[in-house]
Motif scaffolding. Structure first.
Motif, PDB file in Angstrom:
ATOM      1  N   GLN A  86       0.813  -1.219   0.000  1.00 41.83           N
ATOM      2  CA  GLN A  86       0.000   0.000   0.000  1.00 41.83           C
ATOM      3  C   GLN A  86       0.846   1.270   0.000  1.00 41.83           C
ATOM      4  N   GLN A  87       2.142   1.122   0.086  1.00 44.13           N
ATOM      5  CA  GLN A  87       3.033   2.280   0.069  1.00 44.13           C
ATOM      6  C   GLN A  87       3.100   2.871  -1.345  1.00 44.13           C
ATOM      7  N   PRO A  88       3.339   4.170  -1.451  1.00 44.84           N
ATOM      8  CA  PRO A  88       3.435   4.794  -2.775  1.00 44.84           C
ATOM      9  C   PRO A  88       4.570   4.210  -3.616  1.00 44.84           C
ATOM     10  N   VAL A  89       5.672   3.862  -2.953  1.00 41.04           N
ATOM     11  CA  VAL A  89       6.804   3.246  -3.643  1.00 41.04           C
ATOM     12  C   VAL A  89       7.055   1.902  -2.968  1.00 41.04           C
ATOM     13  N   VAL A  90       7.038   0.832  -3.740  1.00 43.36           N
ATOM     14  CA  VAL A  90       7.196  -0.509  -3.187  1.00 43.36           C
ATOM     15  C   VAL A  90       8.666  -0.813  -2.952  1.00 43.36           C
ATOM     16  N   ASP A  91       8.979  -1.236  -1.726  1.00 41.58           N
ATOM     17  CA  ASP A  91      10.322  -1.706  -1.387  1.00 41.58           C
ATOM     18  C   ASP A  91      10.339  -3.196  -1.706  1.00 41.58           C
ATOM     19  N   LYS A  92      10.840  -3.521  -2.892  1.00 39.55           N
ATOM     20  CA  LYS A  92      10.777  -4.892  -3.394  1.00 39.55           C
ATOM     21  C   LYS A  92      11.491  -5.875  -2.470  1.00 39.55           C
TER      22      LYS A  92
END
Length: 153
Positions: free
Chosen positions: A87-93
């Motif tokens: 759900q974060q704006p930028v995904v921490d893969k």
């Protein structure tokens, strides 16, 4: 009685009847689906065992779940972390992959323990009970084969 009061009573009655009809239909669908899925796994096969054996089977599985409680909770927490990361704006893969791996490892650990408990039960039970377990495993395989793989979008 005024017509306004009667009209309100009729509307309330209609709303209540629609709600009850929806609950009835929903319950019927739920029961149908529950029956359709019954008896397709080794765990659910325990319902078909004789009474005393059923009790021993359930106790063995319950014991595994109690002993694995922390692992189950860790898996749930890892899935929650994965959902939060998605759900974060930028995904921490990397973090997402790590959370999903922790959830998967927890699931595999619990499943392995449950299957080992079933194997232990099967090794110490009658041929008739093993046949019940075998039939459940075969039904599970047939059901999975009947479900066509979904195509990816």
């Amino acid at each position: 009685m005024s017509t306004r009061w009667i009209r309100g009573l009729v509307i309330a009655s209609v709303v209540l009847n629609v709600f009850l009809a929806g609950a009835f239909v929903g319950g019927a669908v739920w029961l149908r689906n529950a029956k359709a899925g019954a008896g397709v796994s080794l765990e659910s096969a325990g319902r078909q065992l004789p009474n005393q054996d059923r009790k021993a089977f359930r106790q063995a599985l319950r014991r595994v779940r109690v002993e694995s409680r922390q692992i189950i909770l860790d898996g749930q927490q890892a899935r929650q972390e994965a959902a939060d990361l998605l759900q974060q704006p930028v995904v921490d893969k990397a973090a997402l992959s790590a959370a999903l791996e922790r959830a998967r490892n927890a699931d595999v650990t619990v499943r392995t323990r449950l299957e080992q408990a079933i194997a232990d039960f099967a090794a110490n039970t009658s041929p008739e009970n093993r046949s019940v377990l075998a039939q459940a495993l075969l039904r599970h395989m047939e059901r999975r084969a009947a479900v066509a793989p979904k195509k990816s979008p």
